[in-house]
Scaffold this motif. Structure first.
Motif, PDB file in Angstrom:
ATOM      1  N   GLU A 141      26.682  20.358  20.752  1.00 20.50           N
ATOM      2  CA  GLU A 141      26.750  20.072  19.332  1.00 20.50           C
ATOM      3  C   GLU A 141      27.755  18.957  19.103  1.00 20.50           C
ATOM      4  OE1 GLU A 141      27.715  24.022  17.800  1.00 20.50           O
ATOM      5  OE2 GLU A 141      25.736  24.030  16.825  1.00 20.50           O
ATOM      6  N   VAL A 142      27.597  18.261  17.998  1.00 21.93           N
ATOM      7  CA  VAL A 142      28.505  17.160  17.702  1.00 21.93           C
ATOM      8  C   VAL A 142      29.256  17.459  16.418  1.00 21.93           C
ATOM      9  CG1 VAL A 142      26.940  15.564  18.861  1.00 21.93           C
ATOM     10  CG2 VAL A 142      26.852  15.773  16.370  1.00 21.93           C
ATOM     11  N   ASP A 143      30.416  16.825  16.296  1.00 28.38           N
ATOM     12  CA  ASP A 143      31.281  17.046  15.136  1.00 28.38           C
ATOM     13  C   ASP A 143      31.061  16.018  14.034  1.00 28.38           C
ATOM     14  OD1 ASP A 143      33.237  19.158  16.388  1.00 28.38           O
ATOM     15  OD2 ASP A 143      33.105  17.542  17.859  1.00 28.38           O
ATOM     16  N   GLY A 188      40.047   7.754  18.697  1.00 28.01           N
ATOM     17  CA  GLY A 188      40.399   8.917  19.500  1.00 28.01           C
ATOM     18  C   GLY A 188      39.268   9.892  19.762  1.00 28.01           C
ATOM     19  N   ALA A 189      38.029   9.509  19.508  1.00 24.82           N
ATOM     20  CA  ALA A 189      36.915  10.416  19.772  1.00 24.82           C
ATOM     21  C   ALA A 189      36.895  10.821  21.243  1.00 24.82           C
ATOM     22  CB  ALA A 189      35.584   9.749  19.405  1.00 24.82           C
ATOM     23  N   LYS A 190      36.573  12.071  21.476  1.00 25.62           N
ATOM     24  CA  LYS A 190      36.466  12.575  22.850  1.00 25.62           C
ATOM     25  C   LYS A 190      35.273  11.948  23.554  1.00 25.62           C
ATOM     26  CE  LYS A 190      35.313  16.928  25.234  1.00 25.62           C
ATOM     27  NZ  LYS A 190      34.978  18.362  24.977  1.00 25.62           N
ATOM     28  N   ARG A 191      34.158  11.848  22.820  1.00 26.15           N
ATOM     29  CA  ARG A 191      32.936  11.292  23.384  1.00 26.15           C
ATOM     30  C   ARG A 191      32.085  10.770  22.232  1.00 26.15           C
ATOM     31  NH1 ARG A 191      32.624  14.580  27.041  1.00 26.15           N
ATOM     32  NH2 ARG A 191      31.558  16.334  26.044  1.00 26.15           N
ATOM     33  N   VAL A 218      33.368  15.046  19.181  1.00 31.39           N
ATOM     34  CA  VAL A 218      32.146  14.411  19.690  1.00 31.39           C
ATOM     35  C   VAL A 218      31.403  13.760  18.530  1.00 31.39           C
ATOM     36  CG1 VAL A 218      29.965  14.769  20.909  1.00 31.39           C
ATOM     37  CG2 VAL A 218      31.993  16.108  21.539  1.00 31.39           C
ATOM     38  N   VAL A 219      31.007  12.499  18.733  1.00 26.56           N
ATOM     39  CA  VAL A 219      30.400  11.691  17.682  1.00 26.56           C
ATOM     40  C   VAL A 219      29.030  11.194  18.144  1.00 26.56           C
ATOM     41  CG1 VAL A 219      30.643   9.594  16.268  1.00 26.56           C
ATOM     42  CG2 VAL A 219      32.689  10.923  16.905  1.00 26.56           C
TER      43      VAL A 219
END
Length: 431
Positions: free
Chosen positions: A183-185, A139-142, A120-121
């Motif tokens: 939370e985000v990565d 390729g980010a999930k979201r 997640v970004v």
């Protein structure tokens, strides 16, 4: 941002005390129309009010208003004008056409694809959404694409047109106002202003980090460094000032003091070359985006000591910056610019040059005079009158950069410098 506004006949004379005018009027759109930097934060309803918060659930597309427990800092008239200026397509065209900027960001995203894929970004100040789309392509999930400017409306359409509406969620609002229920990565942002800190957008990145980033998460860029060095620029001085000595055979030198006031009152954003730089640069501020606190941005002070490499008239000081895209495992690395092929140079305590090494192949975007040009160019603080310096002559003093109390997006610059037994002060405001 070129020097602009009204000029007066006031000149502070031989003591070189150069004080900026007090401008107490609320900045209009014309002021921020010249800024050409980031649009971040403050969605408004048709009446101009800010919502208390915008919450986004874990399911893409589900939005609802939320009453936040703590009210964010109010959105001022200056902020509204700032955000509004970034609704203009020309500013975004200029940034996207800056190949060094845009291609370095895309390369950084692909270099850190392992941290982004399936994660997640948050894109802080997404503008037209190009960095968010790069992350989705990696390729980010979201991706939560946050922007306060009305350009967010177009960003949403751009995302749809590229078939990414299921991955990229555009949030029209300030980072301080929107809510994300996870939370985000990764945080990515192109937050840098002229002279790095102008416009104070780094604070929004810090806010996003403290609200949402997981421990050990990735921030791109990861580090930033602001440099300064004395310069000689006789062509610029001649073009703006000496021009008035003789025009069509007429002595118009009486115009020169006013010309100096108009040309050099405010910092000037322009391009210089390495040949204009008199010494090795000194670091004004190094920023680790993982650890810096918002309070550190209120005021930055650094002392410097330069030794001229040549005999020349010194016309002022130049400021530029590098940003580094390091992964979490290489926080302490420095780098040579992979994208531009240029190297940043810092000085040791003895003034001897030390080229930065490249142990981790970290990517660096540089706005140095020796790097490929960017839309940031360099920021020059000119003196009203040049100072003649000899080879190996020492130039020392201090610089303080502080947020203006009038408008936190403006920056006060206080320079103290001495050489050959003479001391000077230069004060100006970057509006």
């Amino acid at each position: 941002m070129q020097s602009g506004g009204d000029c007066s006949n006031g000149f502070h004379g031989d003591n070189h005390r150069e004080l900026a005018w007090e401008d107490k009027q609320v900045a209009g759109l014309s002021s921020f129309g010249r800024a050409k930097r980031r649009s971040r934060g403050g969605a408004r309803d048709p009446k101009g009010n800010l919502p208390n918060g915008l919450r986004v659930s874990d399911q893409p597309g589900e939005h609802k208003l939320l009453e936040t427990q703590e009210s964010p800092a109010p959105c001022t008239d200056f902020d509204v004008a700032y955000f509004h200026s970034y609704a203009h397509v020309g500013i975004h065209e200029e940034m996207i056409k800056d190949r060094a900027r845009t291609e370095t960001y895309r390369q950084a995203i692909m270099q850190h694809q392992s941290f982004i894929q399936g994660k997640v970004v948050v894109d802080v100040g997404c503008g037209t959404g190009i960095l968010s789309i790069f992350c989705a392509q990696a390729g980010a999930k979201r991706v939560y694409a946050v922007d306060a400017s009305d350009i967010a409306v177009q960003a949403k359409e751009v995302v749809k047109a590229n078939g990414l509406a299921d991955k990229v969620i555009v949030l029209h609002g300030r980072v301080e106002d929107v809510e994300i229920d996870e939370e985000v990565d990764v945080i990515i942002s192109e937050w840098m202003g002229y002279m790095l800190l102008y416009e104070s957008m780094l604070g929004s990145v810090i806010t996003a980090r403290d609200r949402w980033l997981k421990p050990g998460g990735l921030i791109l860029p990861s580090h930033a460094t602001l440099y300064m060095a004395p310069i000689s620029h006789p062509d610029r001085y001649s073009h703006s000032i000496d021009f008035w000595r003789n025009i069509y055979g007429i002595d118009m030198s009486a115009m020169m003091q006013l010309a100096k006031q108009c040309a050099f009152e405010e910092p000037s954003v322009e391009s210089i070359s390495g040949e204009n730089v008199l010494t090795w640069p000194e670091v004004v501020k190094h920023i680790d985006c993982q650890t810096i606190k918002i309070q550190e941005l209120d005021s930055v002070t650094a002392r410097y000591k330069f030794k001229s490499m040549m005999r020349a008239p010194m016309h002022g000081f130049a400021f530029w910056f590098d940003v580094e895209f390091s992964g979490p495992a290489s926080k302490n690395s420095s780098a040579t610019s992979v994208a531009s092929g240029s190297s940043s140079v810092t000085s040791s305590g003895e003034g001897n040059p030390k080229k930065r090494t490249n142990p981790s192949d970290a990517l660096v975007l540089s706005t140095s005079p020796e790097a490929p040009p960017t839309h940031w160019q360099q920021t020059i603080v000119y003196f009203y009158d040049p100072i003649d310096v000899e080879q190996d002559q020492v130039i020392e003093g201090s610089v303080t950069l502080s947020q203006s109390k009038e408008n936190r997006r403006f920056m006060n610059i206080h320079l103290e410098y001495s050489s050959a037994g003479r001391s000077f002060v230069k004060e100006s405001v970057m509006r």
